[in-house]
Scaffold this motif. Structure first.
Motif, short mmCIF file in Angstrom:
data_model
loop_
_atom_site.label_atom_id
_atom_site.label_comp_id
_atom_site.label_asym_id
_atom_site.label_seq_id
_atom_site.Cartn_x
_atom_site.Cartn_y
_atom_site.Cartn_z
N GLN A 618 0.84 -1.20 0.00
CA GLN A 618 0.00 0.00 0.00
C GLN A 618 0.88 1.25 0.00
OE1 GLN A 618 -3.70 0.28 2.44
NE2 GLN A 618 -2.60 1.92 3.51
N GLU A 619 0.54 2.23 -0.84
CA GLU A 619 1.28 3.48 -0.89
C GLU A 619 1.05 4.28 0.40
OE1 GLU A 619 -0.17 5.32 -4.41
OE2 GLU A 619 1.11 4.14 -5.76
N ILE A 620 2.05 5.07 0.79
CA ILE A 620 1.95 5.81 2.04
C ILE A 620 1.91 7.31 1.78
CG2 ILE A 620 3.14 4.01 3.33
CD1 ILE A 620 5.58 5.91 3.47
N THR A 621 1.38 8.03 2.76
CA THR A 621 1.38 9.49 2.74
C THR A 621 2.56 10.00 3.57
OG1 THR A 621 0.00 9.63 4.72
CG2 THR A 621 -1.13 9.52 2.59
N THR A 622 2.82 11.30 3.46
CA THR A 622 3.88 11.89 4.29
C THR A 622 3.55 11.74 5.77
OG1 THR A 622 2.79 14.04 4.04
CG2 THR A 622 4.61 13.54 2.54
N GLY A 623 2.28 11.86 6.12
CA GLY A 623 1.87 11.70 7.53
C GLY A 623 2.20 10.32 8.05
N GLU A 624 1.96 9.30 7.24
CA GLU A 624 2.30 7.93 7.66
C GLU A 624 3.80 7.77 7.84
OE1 GLU A 624 -0.74 4.78 5.90
OE2 GLU A 624 -0.15 6.26 4.39
N TRP A 625 4.59 8.36 6.95
CA TRP A 625 6.05 8.30 7.09
C TRP A 625 6.49 8.96 8.40
CZ3 TRP A 625 10.42 6.10 5.85
CH2 TRP A 625 11.63 6.75 6.12
N TYR A 626 5.93 10.14 8.71
CA TYR A 626 6.27 10.80 9.97
C TYR A 626 5.92 9.90 11.16
CZ TYR A 626 6.65 15.12 7.22
OH TYR A 626 7.01 16.09 6.29
N MET A 692 13.81 14.14 2.83
CA MET A 692 13.54 13.91 4.25
C MET A 692 14.68 13.14 4.91
SD MET A 692 9.47 13.01 4.20
CE MET A 692 8.25 14.21 3.70
N LEU A 693 15.29 12.22 4.21
CA LEU A 693 16.40 11.44 4.77
C LEU A 693 17.61 12.33 5.04
CD1 LEU A 693 16.13 8.18 2.63
CD2 LEU A 693 15.58 8.45 5.06
N THR A 694 17.91 13.26 4.12
CA THR A 694 19.04 14.16 4.37
C THR A 694 18.76 15.10 5.54
OG1 THR A 694 18.23 15.73 2.70
CG2 THR A 694 19.86 14.10 1.98
N GLN A 695 17.48 15.45 5.74
CA GLN A 695 17.13 16.26 6.91
C GLN A 695 17.38 15.48 8.19
OE1 GLN A 695 13.07 17.09 5.83
NE2 GLN A 695 13.56 19.05 4.85
N MET A 696 17.02 14.19 8.20
CA MET A 696 17.24 13.36 9.37
C MET A 696 18.73 13.16 9.64
SD MET A 696 14.28 10.48 8.77
CE MET A 696 14.77 9.52 10.22
N LEU A 697 19.52 13.02 8.57
CA LEU A 697 20.96 12.79 8.72
C LEU A 697 21.73 14.07 8.94
CD1 LEU A 697 21.28 10.22 5.81
CD2 LEU A 697 21.52 9.70 8.24
N LYS A 698 21.02 15.23 8.87
CA LYS A 698 21.64 16.54 8.99
C LYS A 698 22.65 16.79 7.87
CE LYS A 698 20.84 17.11 13.93
NZ LYS A 698 19.79 16.12 14.00
N TYR A 699 22.31 16.28 6.70
CA TYR A 699 23.11 16.49 5.49
C TYR A 699 22.35 17.36 4.49
CZ TYR A 699 26.19 12.64 6.96
OH TYR A 699 27.06 11.83 7.64
N GLU A 700 21.33 18.09 4.95
CA GLU A 700 20.50 18.86 4.05
C GLU A 700 21.30 19.93 3.32
OE1 GLU A 700 16.18 21.18 4.11
OE2 GLU A 700 17.22 20.72 5.98
N GLY A 725 20.88 16.44 -5.00
CA GLY A 725 21.90 16.20 -3.98
C GLY A 725 21.43 15.21 -2.93
N ALA A 726 20.17 15.33 -2.50
CA ALA A 726 19.60 14.41 -1.52
C ALA A 726 19.55 12.99 -2.08
CB ALA A 726 18.20 14.86 -1.13
N ALA A 727 19.23 12.88 -3.36
CA ALA A 727 19.18 11.55 -3.99
C ALA A 727 20.58 10.92 -4.05
CB ALA A 727 18.58 11.67 -5.38
N ILE A 728 21.59 11.74 -4.40
CA ILE A 728 22.97 11.23 -4.46
C ILE A 728 23.41 10.71 -3.09
CG2 ILE A 728 25.38 11.91 -4.79
CD1 ILE A 728 24.39 13.85 -6.98
N ILE A 729 23.15 11.51 -2.04
CA ILE A 729 23.56 11.11 -0.68
C ILE A 729 22.82 9.85 -0.23
CG2 ILE A 729 23.49 11.82 1.75
CD1 ILE A 729 23.90 14.71 0.76
N SER A 730 21.52 9.80 -0.48
CA SER A 730 20.72 8.66 -0.05
C SER A 730 21.17 7.37 -0.73
CB SER A 730 19.23 8.92 -0.34
OG SER A 730 18.76 10.03 0.37
#
Length: 778
Positions: A618-626, A692-700, A725-730
């Motif tokens: 099932q596809e998820i929303t941003t709220g579900e990811w949070y 969102m992953l770069t924000q969590m890793l503080k690599y934004e 850039g976020a895609a490259i880091i992830s």
């Protein structure tokens, strides 16, 4: 300049000496007498200050502080580089435990990072008593490699460690206590296993000698604590046989129909169900030598101690305030008009705020101070509703800190009957509809060893003659006739209670409880706590203790509720607090992401629906990811009261995602002020997930340094990726992977894909420069 330099050294030496003397002058809680082994510090002798431990053996000890230090460093080799900063010999007279120990303070420094911690060693036997190693110390020491141990493997490591290093303990005499398994760790927390053991005497577990310890995923002992008391142990031979005890227990066993809350984590929460629980006296132990029941203090149970009694109310009953208590003086006058405040007390502070469990409430917290209380120890505290005038609590602390002040002996002491009528008058005046809704359920008379003599009254709330679990009022009245304590814990609105009739009868419920209950022989420990300025002595008694056979009720004793409609047992604590294995979802078996999905269910990141499914594709929303991320940090977020009641952008506190958002903001994974585009309802794409992953890793910021000219390695659709850039880091970190040679930025993330990403994230905790390194500090 030379004189100035010399004077500077003298000042530093004097400061060290004065600081050390001030530290030595601090009062020691619990009457523990200490002997410092660093007199050089008090004297200002800088040359000798580096040598903290030595070979001196104080009276009563058999080893020196130097030997204690060597014992600790031998057991924990990574401490060889740690510096001892202080050592004290302590005679722990707290509650007459009588154990003599060396307390050693350590400091471990690596560059600018410093960790301080302590350990203690029995000064007579030389055995380790307690130690706790901070997680960041283990990380600094390195060596964290190899596969993770299972709980069973870690248990074997723990017992082997005790066998090798605690010579006074025979591991064959240890019984693991399953009542204290603790809560499931979060997905993002370090893997540790906690173990609790009772020592056995002649094969009988004893509460007077307990061991708790933690082992990490590599098998290293990270904490150890032994609680050992010197109370005299009675004979292990019971005069009452197990068969006789069982007969006595079954004859007196009774259950009560009650309204049961869905959860008791924090304040009880609805919806409520109709169920059965054992009456209080059915949970008490049986003295193995007399066959009599003992109360919670280890005293002989009195015949009418738990007798259900109707309230005989006076004419003065609770009436709500006609107007809100808008200022502190009004609140003080209101309380003083309802409770007899002793003479000589004046209100000292009035604070308006919220109740801990109700963000919508407004309450006044008021304190009074006695005129002869220079140290602030002799105080009265009260909490009153600013809207209705309902008094939630009142406590009188008649003892001054550090001073031998006992209860004044009245010329005449009130009788139990007089105290009971006083309690009835108080509850009638302070609780709405007291005579209709409340009943007296327990009376405890003044204990013979209690420094402050008082009668303790417990009341339970009823609706239509049916008890409401955990709705209680407690009242303490001193033998001199003054109220010393009042607490009203009532939350439920009667309209929230179910209008149902029991399908399971009282006799059927009783039979089910007895079928699941065993009587275990053990040495029970009583006393050992401080009342006023005195410590009550430890006593140990041989008893038959009721326990559940299946360990389901570890948080309730035998009081796990039985649903009166379905006949099934009802858990009231979150699953993460239960020791039961969490059942995998029904729809993960055979899925390519089964391992990740099962892990998410195990750690309560993903919670199966009513059909036991997690719907992997099932596809998820941003709220579900949070929500997933927040539960990976803390699986209990849904059980806590939010600290804020302010909307987050357009997101209201009533939203199912609100608590998750509040959990992520302090981590800086979401801004304090939401973007205009913030939404919890839009579908989450891989492009947005990378950001969102770069924000969590503080690599934004690092991600923003990449340009459109930077290609994402291994994919053919770099030009269509917005957050390149976020895609490259992830992808470089392995969090996101190419799909058929493409990044597919617009593809919506599924629950299975989210599980894979979260599992990879969990493996990075503490291993990057920034991701959740603070979680490694404990």
């Amino acid at each position: 300049m030379k004189n100035k330099s010399k004077r500077s050294v003298q000042i530093k030496s004097t400061v060290c000496a004065v600081t050390a003397m001030l530290c030595l002058a601090q009062p020691v809680w619990g009457e523990a007498s200490t002997v410092s082994v660093t007199p050089a510090q008090a004297a200002g002798d800088l040359e000798n200050m580096a040598q903290v431990t030595n070979s001196d053996v104080p009276d009563g000890a058999k080893i020196s502080s130097k030997q204690a230090e060597e014992t600790i460093k031998k057991l924990f080799p990574l401490l060889k580089k740690a510096k001892v900063t202080n050592a004290e010999f302590s005679e722990q007279n707290i509650a007459s435990s009588g154990i003599k120990v060396w307390d050693i303070q350590f400091s471990y420094q690596r560059g600018n990072t410093n960790s301080g911690f302590s350990a203690s060693v029995n000064a007579v036997t030389g055995d380790i008593v307690s130690v706790y190693l901070p997680r960041n110390l283990l990380l600094m020491a390195g060596g964290e490699t190899g596969p993770e141990l299972s709980r069973e493997e870690a248990s074997q490591k723990a017992l082997e460690w005790i066998k090798q290093n605690i010579k006074s303990v025979n591991v064959s005499n240890l019984t693991e206590n399953s009542l204290y398994l603790g809560m499931t760790k979060s997905l993002f927390s370090p893997t540790t296993y906690d173990f609790y053991y009772n020592m056995s005497i002649d094969g009988i577990p004893s509460d007077a000698d307990q061991i708790s310890m933690s082992v990490d995923q590599q098998g290293r002992v990270t904490s150890f604590n032994r609680q050992q008391f010197t109370a005299k142990i009675p004979s292990a031979k019971a005069k009452i046989s197990a068969e006789e005890a069982r007969k006595l227990y079954e004859e007196s066993f009774t259950v009560e129909l009650s309204y049961i809350p869905t959860s008791v984590n924090g304040a009880p929460k609805g919806p409520y169900l109709l169920g059965y629980v054992p009456k209080t006296e059915s949970s008490l132990v049986i003295d193995a030598n007399t066959g009599s029941k003992l109360d919670y203090s280890g005293e002989l149970l009195k015949p009418d101690q738990f007798k259900l009694t109707e309230i005989t109310a006076g004419s003065d009953v609770f009436k709500p305030s006609l107007k809100p208590l808008t200022n502190g003086n009004d609140a003080v006058k209101w309380v003083e008009s309802h409770i007899n405040i002793p003479k000589g007390y004046k209100s000292e502070s009035k604070r308006l705020g919220q109740r801990w469990n109700d963000k919508e409430s407004k309450v006044w917290n008021i304190s009074w101070k006695g005129s002869d209380s220079p140290y602030g120890g002799d105080q009265i505290m009260a909490e009153v509703d600013a809207t209705t005038g309902k008094i939630y609590s009142y406590s009188h602390y008649p003892f001054r800190m550090g001073m031998e002040v006992k209860q004044d002996k009245p010329s005449t002491s009130i009788s139990k009957k007089e105290a009971e009528q006083m309690a009835f008058n108080i509850i009638s005046k302070l609780a709405p509809d007291a005579a209709k809704e409340w009943k007296l359920t327990n009376v405890a008379e003044p204990g013979k060893n209690e420094p402050y003599q008082s009668y303790q009254f417990s009341f339970n709330r009823y609706a239509g003659g049916i008890s409401i679990l955990n709705e209680s009022i407690s009242i303490s009245i001193g033998t001199e006739g003054l109220l010393s304590h009042f607490t009203n814990n009532s939350y439920v609105d009667f309209s929230d209670l179910p209008n149902s009739k029991p399908v399971v009868s009282v006799e059927q419920a009783k039979a089910q409880f007895l079928k699941e209950t065993d009587l275990k022989l053990k040495f029970a420990q009583y006393g050992g706590y401080t009342s006023g300025n005195e410590s009550l002595q430890f006593t140990t008694k041989l008893v038959y203790s009721p326990v559940r056979k299946d360990n389901m009720g570890q948080y309730y004793g035998i009081g796990l509720p039985l649903d009166a409609i379905t006949g099934k047992w009802h858990e009231m604590v979150p699953a993460e607090y239960s020791s039961k294995d969490i059942i995998p979802a029904k729809d993960t078996k055979g899925h390519k992401s089964q391992t990740a999905l099962d892990k998410m269910v195990q750690y309560r990141v993903m919670i199966p629906d009513a059909d036991g499914k997690v719907l992997p594709d099932q596809e998820i929303t941003t709220g579900e990811w949070y929500q997933f991320v927040a539960r990976a940090l803390n699986p209990s977020i849904d059980q806590y009261y939010e600290d804020s009641s302010e909307p987050y952008g357009t997101l209201l506190p009533a939203s199912p995602y609100y608590k998750a958002i509040q959990t992520l903001i302090p981590q800086s994974w979401l801004p304090y002020e939401p973007a205009v585009t913030f939404s919890v309802d839009q579908k989450l794409t891989r492009d947005e997930l990378a950001l969102m992953l770069t924000q969590m890793l503080k690599y934004e910021k690092l991600g923003l340094s990449f340009t459109k000219g930077d290609e994402i390695p291994g994919v053919s659709d770099s030009s269509s990726v917005m957050n390149r850039g976020a895609a490259i880091i992830s992808m470089k970190l392995g969090l996101l992977q190419a799909i058929d040679g493409k990044f597919m930025p617009g593809r919506v993330v599924t629950r299975a894909e989210a599980a894979e990403v979260l599992l990879r994230l969990s493996e990075m905790v503490g291993k990057s420069d920034s991701f959740l390194n603070e979680y490694m500090m404990w």
